[in-house]
Scaffold this active site. Sequence first.
Site, PDB file in Angstrom:
ATOM      1  N   GLY A 205       0.823  -1.204   0.000  1.00 39.49           N
ATOM      2  CA  GLY A 205       0.000   0.000   0.000  1.00 39.49           C
ATOM      3  C   GLY A 205       0.852   1.248   0.000  1.00 39.49           C
ATOM      4  O   GLY A 205       2.057   1.195   0.281  1.00 39.49           O
ATOM      5  N   PRO A 206       0.262   2.390  -0.330  1.00 36.63           N
ATOM      6  CA  PRO A 206       1.007   3.651  -0.322  1.00 36.63           C
ATOM      7  C   PRO A 206       1.524   3.977   1.068  1.00 36.63           C
ATOM      8  O   PRO A 206       1.047   3.428   2.065  1.00 36.63           O
ATOM      9  CB  PRO A 206      -0.050   4.685  -0.784  1.00 36.63           C
ATOM     10  CG  PRO A 206      -1.139   3.889  -1.402  1.00 36.63           C
ATOM     11  CD  PRO A 206      -1.141   2.562  -0.731  1.00 36.63           C
ATOM     12  N   PRO A 207       2.506   4.865   1.172  1.00 34.50           N
ATOM     13  CA  PRO A 207       3.019   5.247   2.495  1.00 34.50           C
ATOM     14  C   PRO A 207       1.929   5.864   3.358  1.00 34.50           C
ATOM     15  O   PRO A 207       1.117   6.660   2.891  1.00 34.50           O
ATOM     16  CB  PRO A 207       4.113   6.286   2.163  1.00 34.50           C
ATOM     17  CG  PRO A 207       4.491   6.007   0.745  1.00 34.50           C
ATOM     18  CD  PRO A 207       3.263   5.497   0.071  1.00 34.50           C
ATOM     19  N   THR A 209      -0.556   4.262   4.983  1.00 35.94           N
ATOM     20  CA  THR A 209      -1.866   3.601   5.015  1.00 35.94           C
ATOM     21  C   THR A 209      -2.013   2.640   6.194  1.00 35.94           C
ATOM     22  O   THR A 209      -3.082   2.053   6.365  1.00 35.94           O
ATOM     23  CB  THR A 209      -2.103   2.835   3.702  1.00 35.94           C
ATOM     24  OG1 THR A 209      -0.962   2.022   3.403  1.00 35.94           O
ATOM     25  CG2 THR A 209      -2.344   3.802   2.555  1.00 35.94           C
ATOM     26  N   LYS A 211       0.419  -0.018   7.263  1.00 41.57           N
ATOM     27  CA  LYS A 211       0.958  -1.378   7.123  1.00 41.57           C
ATOM     28  C   LYS A 211       1.669  -1.822   8.401  1.00 41.57           C
ATOM     29  O   LYS A 211       1.414  -2.915   8.920  1.00 41.57           O
ATOM     30  CB  LYS A 211       1.924  -1.418   5.922  1.00 41.57           C
ATOM     31  CG  LYS A 211       1.281  -1.048   4.602  1.00 41.57           C
ATOM     32  CD  LYS A 211       2.247  -1.176   3.449  1.00 41.57           C
ATOM     33  CE  LYS A 211       3.336  -0.128   3.502  1.00 41.57           C
ATOM     34  NZ  LYS A 211       2.810   1.240   3.324  1.00 41.57           N
ATOM     35  N   HIS A 427      -6.207  36.590  -9.179  1.00 38.87           N
ATOM     36  CA  HIS A 427      -5.775  35.247  -9.601  1.00 38.87           C
ATOM     37  C   HIS A 427      -6.636  34.176  -8.929  1.00 38.87           C
ATOM     38  O   HIS A 427      -7.171  33.281  -9.600  1.00 38.87           O
ATOM     39  CB  HIS A 427      -4.300  35.054  -9.241  1.00 38.87           C
ATOM     40  CG  HIS A 427      -3.723  33.752  -9.696  1.00 38.87           C
ATOM     41  ND1 HIS A 427      -2.904  33.632 -10.800  1.00 38.87           N
ATOM     42  CD2 HIS A 427      -3.866  32.489  -9.211  1.00 38.87           C
ATOM     43  CE1 HIS A 427      -2.558  32.364 -10.955  1.00 38.87           C
ATOM     44  NE2 HIS A 427      -3.128  31.642  -9.996  1.00 38.87           N
ATOM     45  N   GLU A 428      -6.781  34.274  -7.615  1.00 39.07           N
ATOM     46  CA  GLU A 428      -7.573  33.271  -6.900  1.00 39.07           C
ATOM     47  C   GLU A 428      -9.063  33.415  -7.222  1.00 39.07           C
ATOM     48  O   GLU A 428      -9.776  32.400  -7.311  1.00 39.07           O
ATOM     49  CB  GLU A 428      -7.344  33.404  -5.393  1.00 39.07           C
ATOM     50  CG  GLU A 428      -5.900  33.215  -4.944  1.00 39.07           C
ATOM     51  CD  GLU A 428      -5.311  31.891  -5.399  1.00 39.07           C
ATOM     52  OE1 GLU A 428      -6.071  30.913  -5.577  1.00 39.07           O
ATOM     53  OE2 GLU A 428      -4.085  31.826  -5.591  1.00 39.07           O
ATOM     54  N   HIS A 431      -9.671  31.513 -10.445  1.00 43.12           N
ATOM     55  CA  HIS A 431      -9.836  30.070 -10.221  1.00 43.12           C
ATOM     56  C   HIS A 431     -11.247  29.764  -9.726  1.00 43.12           C
ATOM     57  O   HIS A 431     -11.927  28.853 -10.249  1.00 43.12           O
ATOM     58  CB  HIS A 431      -8.836  29.590  -9.167  1.00 43.12           C
ATOM     59  CG  HIS A 431      -7.440  29.439  -9.659  1.00 43.12           C
ATOM     60  ND1 HIS A 431      -7.114  28.742 -10.797  1.00 43.12           N
ATOM     61  CD2 HIS A 431      -6.260  29.899  -9.141  1.00 43.12           C
ATOM     62  CE1 HIS A 431      -5.797  28.761 -10.960  1.00 43.12           C
ATOM     63  NE2 HIS A 431      -5.263  29.471  -9.976  1.00 43.12           N
ATOM     64  N   ASP A 503       0.321  26.071 -11.878  1.00 40.97           N
ATOM     65  CA  ASP A 503      -0.892  25.749 -12.633  1.00 40.97           C
ATOM     66  C   ASP A 503      -0.543  25.261 -14.034  1.00 40.97           C
ATOM     67  O   ASP A 503      -1.094  24.263 -14.530  1.00 40.97           O
ATOM     68  CB  ASP A 503      -1.796  26.980 -12.723  1.00 40.97           C
ATOM     69  CG  ASP A 503      -2.212  27.489 -11.354  1.00 40.97           C
ATOM     70  OD1 ASP A 503      -2.296  26.666 -10.429  1.00 40.97           O
ATOM     71  OD2 ASP A 503      -2.440  28.702 -11.218  1.00 40.97           O
TER      72      ASP A 503
END
Length: 620
Positions: A205-207, A209, A211, A427-428, A431, A503
């Site tokens: 599994g991904p780091p 998660t 294990k 700018h924000e 978005h 972006d």
Amino acid sequence: MNPSRNRSSIIYLLLFVAIIAMVVYNFNQQASSQEVLYINQVAEDIRRGIVQRLIEDDNRVRVIYSDGDEMTTHIDANATLVEQLKELGVTTEDLNSERIKIEYRPPSAWLGIATALGYILPFIILAGVFWFVFRQAQGSNNAALSFGKSRARMFTGDQPTVTFQDVAGVDEAKEELREVVEFLREPEKFISLGARIPKGVLLVGPPGTGKTLLAKAVSGEAGVPFFSISGSEFVEMFVGVGASRVRDLFDQAKRHSPCIVFVDEIDAVGRQRGAGLGGSHDEREQTLNQMLVEMDGFDTDTNVIIMAATNRPDILDPALLRPGRFDRRVVLDRPDMRGREAILRVHVKGKPLDPEVDLGVLARSTPGFVGADLENLVNEAAILSARRNKKLIGQAEMEEAIERVIAGPERKSRLISQEEKRIVAYHEAGHAVVMHTLPQADPVHKVSIISRGMAGGYTMALPEEDRTLMPRKKLLADMVGLLGGRAAEELVFDDITSGASNDLERVTRMARAMVTRLGMSEELGPMVYGQKEELIFLGREISEQRDYSEAVAEQIDKEVRRLVSEAYEKARQILIEYRDKLDAVAERLLEQETLTREEFEEIFPPPVPKTSGTPVPVTA
């Protein structure tokens, strides 16, 4: 007091006294050696009549002169003093008692002991030093003489600190591992049916998660000895040490069977053989070969279960993954919304939580978060509450902690000019307005022009629910939303800045993936272009092999450029249409710096119904 510590103190004291005694003895010997005469010089002085007294003490003679000076000489042990002097020309007349007095003193026992110690003491001190170094090397804190010993930590399992109750969001993985626990508790139940328990369980599994946490839970539930070691602890600079440590680890495990051996980050020693930089045979491969033999060789009739964890199963050696070694692969994926809520409930247990905190809302606001992220989120919220002198952890602290985990802490002290602040605000706002008008884009959750991390501002768009498949329309909508900030700068200021660099990078990467990896280009069709090459030893991609012609490469570039250009033009048209909303949102941002979803929708009500999607946090 500790008896062993007392014994060590006594030994150190004795060694110190012995060294001091030797130094003093050598100093006296050196001091006396400065006054030593040769026997022939003494004979000449006797003939001259300047010697008043001779005192014989064993093989040493003290010579006292008429003027009071005192010297020392040594004589041969096989002859007396008088005989040696006569051989050197001294007559009986010269030795007349009226002219010179000769005395004889028997040797002292202490002098003999001191002389013997002078010769023996250096060897005693040297032996003591060797003994001290050897004892230290045998201790648990020094591995100077125990390179080949395993460094695994053993837990008895009598008092478990972690159980399955402490693990949430991975119900399927827990169900798989409950069988292992049940076999260790009731092996007859399986043996009577002719079943054998899997010899090895690989947690993938991904780091973050969970294990390692799940392995600890298995240890706590099974109640059997549990050996824990990291893959990197096997390999040293000395050849053969890794294989020796593997043998020692499995020998210990067999003596304590039934038991569990957990190897964390097994990809450190389990990478594919024949891929080493310095050749096909190295220390790491010897370690792996020994591990393969121990897991499934001739002597495998033991109740030792191997558990291992990795986030790179693709680089592990095929011989390690075959049935008989790692029979079962348990996948721990990123938790869904219900899983995140369950994980949050585990981490807030025992913490003073405000009753108004809604963990379901927080779970919806954290798509893509793993267990480690959620634990960090709760910890950050607790730190924020303490900083604000609160007794309870509130919803506001939890939501701010989410932003801290995603984008970093606020940088309110960062000084920027009013012109730059206005550019960031537009700018924000660009978005947010563009995303708000696209049905496929995620709802805008928060807009801010307060710096966080490396970003000058940020627009957070969060999905209503988790998504595993990504439609083409959703990807195109995300590209348009990402380019809204750049389009707003050009539209309002008739100029562009470097604020949209991240972006542009993300949009270009998304467009190229759509064309070359996802088959979402009408011009190039449903094909994959280019094969990724990666070096197994390094474990990362180093290049991409082009399996297409220059003409196709040029076509790919044109298609990527077309997708990005169309997305930018669409963002620009939306902002022209809703220019009044863009100005209103930017002005409100300049006034209060941060807008929540409710405040944003007061200014700009949803023009079309929104649909769900996956998270796309957009930063300036």
